[in-house]
Scaffold this motif. Structure first.
Motif, PDB file in Angstrom:
ATOM      1  N   THR A 353     -58.487  -1.031   6.147  1.00 15.26           N
ATOM      2  CA  THR A 353     -58.872  -1.251   4.749  1.00 15.26           C
ATOM      3  C   THR A 353     -58.924  -2.744   4.469  1.00 15.26           C
ATOM      4  OG1 THR A 353     -56.568  -1.132   4.000  1.00 15.26           O
ATOM      5  CG2 THR A 353     -57.854   0.914   3.943  1.00 15.26           C
ATOM      6  N   TYR A 354     -59.768  -3.120   3.521  1.00 17.31           N
ATOM      7  CA  TYR A 354     -59.913  -4.518   3.147  1.00 17.31           C
ATOM      8  C   TYR A 354     -60.372  -4.569   1.694  1.00 17.31           C
ATOM      9  CZ  TYR A 354     -64.995  -3.996   3.458  1.00 17.31           C
ATOM     10  OH  TYR A 354     -66.289  -3.607   3.252  1.00 17.31           O
ATOM     11  N   ARG A 355     -60.382  -5.759   1.147  1.00 15.59           N
ATOM     12  CA  ARG A 355     -60.938  -5.914  -0.192  1.00 15.59           C
ATOM     13  C   ARG A 355     -61.666  -7.238  -0.275  1.00 15.59           C
ATOM     14  NH1 ARG A 355     -55.578  -6.655  -4.040  1.00 15.59           N
ATOM     15  NH2 ARG A 355     -54.679  -8.462  -2.961  1.00 15.59           N
ATOM     16  N   ARG A 356     -62.660  -7.243  -1.119  1.00 15.17           N
ATOM     17  CA  ARG A 356     -63.453  -8.438  -1.332  1.00 15.17           C
ATOM     18  C   ARG A 356     -63.026  -9.110  -2.624  1.00 15.17           C
ATOM     19  NH1 ARG A 356     -66.699  -9.915   1.603  1.00 15.17           N
ATOM     20  NH2 ARG A 356     -67.667 -11.281   0.073  1.00 15.17           N
ATOM     21  N   ASP A 357     -63.187 -10.419  -2.639  1.00 17.01           N
ATOM     22  CA  ASP A 357     -62.909 -11.194  -3.848  1.00 17.01           C
ATOM     23  C   ASP A 357     -61.501 -10.931  -4.384  1.00 17.01           C
ATOM     24  OD1 ASP A 357     -63.358 -12.986  -5.800  1.00 17.01           O
ATOM     25  OD2 ASP A 357     -64.845 -11.810  -6.904  1.00 17.01           O
ATOM     26  N   PRO A 358     -60.493 -11.146  -3.543  1.00 19.77           N
ATOM     27  CA  PRO A 358     -59.126 -10.854  -4.001  1.00 19.77           C
ATOM     28  C   PRO A 358     -58.688 -11.719  -5.167  1.00 19.77           C
ATOM     29  CG  PRO A 358     -59.101 -12.087  -1.937  1.00 19.77           C
ATOM     30  CD  PRO A 358     -60.525 -11.698  -2.190  1.00 19.77           C
ATOM     31  N   HIS A 359     -59.344 -12.889  -5.360  1.00 18.15           N
ATOM     32  CA  HIS A 359     -58.973 -13.775  -6.466  1.00 18.15           C
ATOM     33  C   HIS A 359     -59.208 -13.101  -7.819  1.00 18.15           C
ATOM     34  CE1 HIS A 359     -58.875 -16.785  -3.337  1.00 18.15           C
ATOM     35  NE2 HIS A 359     -60.141 -16.547  -3.062  1.00 18.15           N
ATOM     36  N   ARG A 360     -60.129 -12.176  -7.836  1.00 22.07           N
ATOM     37  CA  ARG A 360     -60.449 -11.509  -9.100  1.00 22.07           C
ATOM     38  C   ARG A 360     -60.085 -10.025  -9.051  1.00 22.07           C
ATOM     39  NH1 ARG A 360     -66.460 -13.357 -10.749  1.00 22.07           N
ATOM     40  NH2 ARG A 360     -66.933 -12.485  -8.685  1.00 22.07           N
ATOM     41  N   GLY A 361     -59.112  -9.712  -8.185  1.00 17.95           N
ATOM     42  CA  GLY A 361     -58.589  -8.346  -8.145  1.00 17.95           C
ATOM     43  C   GLY A 361     -59.525  -7.341  -7.527  1.00 17.95           C
ATOM     44  N   ILE A 363     -61.064  -4.430  -5.394  1.00 14.01           N
ATOM     45  CA  ILE A 363     -60.420  -3.163  -5.039  1.00 14.01           C
ATOM     46  C   ILE A 363     -60.406  -2.973  -3.525  1.00 14.01           C
ATOM     47  CG2 ILE A 363     -61.077  -2.084  -7.210  1.00 14.01           C
ATOM     48  CD1 ILE A 363     -63.279  -0.614  -5.675  1.00 14.01           C
ATOM     49  N   ALA A 364     -59.416  -2.224  -3.046  1.00 13.82           N
ATOM     50  CA  ALA A 364     -59.304  -1.927  -1.614  1.00 13.82           C
ATOM     51  C   ALA A 364     -60.404  -0.953  -1.204  1.00 13.82           C
ATOM     52  CB  ALA A 364     -57.931  -1.346  -1.308  1.00 13.82           C
ATOM     53  N   MET A 365     -61.009  -1.203  -0.030  1.00 13.11           N
ATOM     54  CA  MET A 365     -62.070  -0.345   0.497  1.00 13.11           C
ATOM     55  C   MET A 365     -61.750   0.010   1.938  1.00 13.11           C
ATOM     56  SD  MET A 365     -65.574  -2.104  -1.004  1.00 13.11           S
ATOM     57  CE  MET A 365     -65.259  -3.699  -0.260  1.00 13.11           C
ATOM     58  N   GLU A 366     -62.012   1.256   2.276  1.00 10.98           N
ATOM     59  CA  GLU A 366     -61.821   1.683   3.656  1.00 10.98           C
ATOM     60  C   GLU A 366     -63.046   1.280   4.473  1.00 10.98           C
ATOM     61  OE1 GLU A 366     -61.122   5.779   6.273  1.00 10.98           O
ATOM     62  OE2 GLU A 366     -61.081   5.811   4.078  1.00 10.98           O
ATOM     63  N   LEU A 367     -62.809   0.804   5.682  1.00 10.29           N
ATOM     64  CA  LEU A 367     -63.914   0.429   6.561  1.00 10.29           C
ATOM     65  C   LEU A 367     -64.322   1.649   7.387  1.00 10.29           C
ATOM     66  CD1 LEU A 367     -65.733  -1.861   7.609  1.00 10.29           C
ATOM     67  CD2 LEU A 367     -64.053  -2.256   9.403  1.00 10.29           C
ATOM     68  N   PRO A 368     -65.547   2.169   7.193  1.00  8.34           N
ATOM     69  CA  PRO A 368     -65.974   3.364   7.943  1.00  8.34           C
ATOM     70  C   PRO A 368     -66.376   3.021   9.375  1.00  8.34           C
ATOM     71  CG  PRO A 368     -67.746   2.612   6.532  1.00  8.34           C
ATOM     72  CD  PRO A 368     -66.586   1.716   6.248  1.00  8.34           C
ATOM     73  N   TYR A 369     -66.271   4.008  10.251  1.00  8.10           N
ATOM     74  CA  TYR A 369     -66.645   3.831  11.656  1.00  8.10           C
ATOM     75  C   TYR A 369     -67.511   5.004  12.113  1.00  8.10           C
ATOM     76  CZ  TYR A 369     -63.141   0.124  12.073  1.00  8.10           C
ATOM     77  OH  TYR A 369     -62.429  -1.042  11.903  1.00  8.10           O
ATOM     78  N   VAL A 370     -68.340   4.724  13.117  1.00  5.24           N
ATOM     79  CA  VAL A 370     -69.098   5.756  13.824  1.00  5.24           C
ATOM     80  C   VAL A 370     -68.595   5.765  15.254  1.00  5.24           C
ATOM     81  CG1 VAL A 370     -71.362   6.421  14.695  1.00  5.24           C
ATOM     82  CG2 VAL A 370     -71.142   5.557  12.372  1.00  5.24           C
ATOM     83  N   GLN A 371     -68.281   6.941  15.780  1.00  2.55           N
ATOM     84  CA  GLN A 371     -67.824   7.045  17.157  1.00  2.55           C
ATOM     85  C   GLN A 371     -69.001   7.454  18.039  1.00  2.55           C
ATOM     86  OE1 GLN A 371     -64.550   9.738  17.802  1.00  2.55           O
ATOM     87  NE2 GLN A 371     -63.879   8.686  19.668  1.00  2.55           N
ATOM     88  N   ASN A 372     -69.279   6.669  19.074  1.00  2.52           N
ATOM     89  CA  ASN A 372     -70.423   6.965  19.937  1.00  2.52           C
ATOM     90  C   ASN A 372     -70.018   7.855  21.100  1.00  2.52           C
ATOM     91  OD1 ASN A 372     -69.116   5.309  21.752  1.00  2.52           O
ATOM     92  ND2 ASN A 372     -70.608   3.640  21.644  1.00  2.52           N
ATOM     93  N   ALA A 373     -71.000   8.138  21.989  1.00  2.00           N
ATOM     94  CA  ALA A 373     -70.751   9.066  23.091  1.00  2.00           C
ATOM     95  C   ALA A 373     -69.706   8.549  24.061  1.00  2.00           C
ATOM     96  CB  ALA A 373     -72.060   9.341  23.832  1.00  2.00           C
TER      97      ALA A 373
END
Length: 492
Positions: A353-361, A363-373
């Motif tokens: 998880t990460y968040r953008r623009d922490p200076h202005r609060g 929000i936390a976002m989950e980083l999605p992934y794709v699993q390959n073969a």
């Protein structure tokens, strides 16, 4: 009196027109357009060139010409002197057996007034039907790949007969097989292979194809896993008014002492697409820490090694913890409010998880992934659409410029960084990108029925190295895809 004068003038006009008309019109077939047909050797040994012919002045001579060289190859005397008849000429096809051929003829009619008429015929002759396998990207009898996970792409054809079944055998092991639906005589086959391989060792791959007559054909090739080459130059093309044009050139500078590290990318923005004139050089410089991870990026107008006409565009930095996990991405411009803060990690060190623009609060976002073969987790968070987007599918074709020492984040989601994301931050080619939807979240299955916003297409050489990475975006007005970016890779 006036009526008499008008009538006299009209009669003179008619007489004059009659004198200008020829006594007999030109000779000709029932149609003036050229004739193009396709036939199969399974059904005929001979083809007859036919047509209703009118030659009011009578036939003097009919010649059969080679449709490419216009040399006379035969003369047909059977219709000499005739005016209205059905023309017929026999073409022998018995010599065509194991390869497709196209025959070109021109029928030349000469009448007794020496007027002529030509009519062209092209006959595409399909060889005797049999199961046929064409493997894409094959050079000779060896298919080079750069990973044990690779896409096997081929075309199956059985001609007049329908396909029954297929089988793919790798190193003595059946890795894929199946039956076809009814009425299938042409099929584009694709399969992602994932079999253990050792570099520079030959492995035999065999494809078997059977038709409804139980006739089986097979093709065997060698598969060799080779080292992936690294490009030294990349050309970026864009599309203007339906035509592709060169818009930017990139040159890769690798570290002399550590050739696996990328020191800089030096490129040009193309100023005049007609003349190819270059202007405004641009340079990305990469600085690494003791663990080889990129800790700072500089973007310059010009070459920072040259004092002439240089200007620092922007700088940003990456910070890591003691485990070399990414903790923060921030813009070194003090006025910037756009940063990235990492909040959680997976056990293997991937960002969770990460968040953008922490200076202005932010929000936390989950980083999605794709699993390959191959079982790899590929980050699926992207801003290729200038807004948050989800990469729904990746290609099995590796990106030759993927730079594992550069985290797939930049401080501000802006079009200026898209070249870096496509060229350096994606490990594999992107196949499908969708705009992120709150109601779908990170469930990739929910995006399947949506029209892709971006689709990718790729070309590789015989060694499996990517040569072209082409991305197209969907135009909702025309309901078609237009070129978004196309990158052409040049190797040493």
């Amino acid at each position: 009196m006036k009526k008499i004068i008008y009538i006299s003038i009209a009669l003179l006009g008619i007489l004059y027109a009659c004198q200008e008309d020829p006594a007999f019109p030109d000779p000709g077939f029932d149609t003036t357009s050229d004739v193009s047909v396709t036939v199969r050797r399974d059904t005929i040994d001979h083809y007859y060139i036919k047509g209703d012919m009118k030659v009011p002045n009578g036939v003097n001579k009919i010649e059969i010409l080679n449709g490419l060289t216009y040399e006379v190859i035969d003369e047909v005397p059977d219709y000499n002197g005739q005016q209205i008849f059905q023309f017929e000429y026999k073409v022998d096809l018995t010599a065509i057996t194991d390869s497709d051929s196209t025959l070109y003829y021109t029928v030349k009619i000469i009448d007794n007034d020496l007027r002529t008429y030509n009519k062209a015929f092209s006959i595409e002759v399909k060889r005797f039907s049999e199961p046929t396998i064409s493997i894409n990207g094959l050079s000779g009898s060896t298919l080079g790949v750069v990973s044990q996970v690779f896409e096997l792409s081929a075309q199956f054809e059985t001609g007049l007969y329908n396909m029954e079944r297929y089988k793919v055998i790798f190193d003595g092991k059946t890795i894929d097989q199946g039956f076809f639906e009814k009425d299938t005589a042409l099929y584009d086959y694709s399969f992602v292979c994932n079999e253990p391989m050792v570099k520079n060792q030959d492995y035999t791959l065999t494809i078997e194809l059977e038709d409804e007559r139980e006739e089986v054909r097979s093709q065997s090739i060698s598969v060799v896993m080779v080292d992936m080459k690294r490009p030294v130059k990349v050309f970026r093309l864009n599309e203007w008014y339906g035509e592709k044009s060169l818009s930017r050139e990139f040159n890769m500078a690798y570290n002399f002492d550590k050739p696996y590290l990328l020191d800089s990318i030096y490129g040009y923005t193309i100023g005049n697409t007609a003349t190819g004139k270059l202007y405004r050089p641009i340079t990305y410089k990469f600085y690494h820490n003791e663990f080889n991870m990129v800790e700072r990026v500089e973007s310059w107008w010009g070459d920072p090694e040259d004092d002439y006409a240089t200007e620092l565009r922007e700088m940003w930095a990456y910070e890591y913890d003691e485990k070399q996990r990414l903790t923060q991405v921030y813009d070194l411009d003090e006025e910037s409010e756009y940063d990235v803060e990492i909040l959680e990690w997976h056990e293997d060190g991937r960002v969770k998880t990460y968040r953008r623009d922490p200076h202005r609060g932010g929000i936390a976002m989950e980083l999605p992934y794709v699993q390959n073969a191959a079982g790899e987790f590929l980050h699926a968070d992207s801003w290729l659409l200038r807004t948050r987007s989800i990469i729904v599918e990746y290609s099995p074709i590796p990106n030759p410029l993927h730079y594992k020492y550069l985290p797939p984040f930049y401080p501000d989601y802006n079009t200026r960084y898209l070249d870096l994301e496509i060229l350096l931050m994606q490990k594999y080619g992107v196949v499908e990108v969708q705009e992120y939807k709150d109601e779908f979240g990170f469930n990739h299955d929910l995006y399947v029925d949506q029209i892709p916003e971006i689709i990718g297409a790729y070309a590789t050489d015989s060694n499996g190295n990517m040569t072209i990475n082409s991305l197209k975006d969907y135009n909702s007005y025309s309901e078609e895809y237009n070129l978004y970016e196309e990158y052409s890779f040049i190797y040493e």
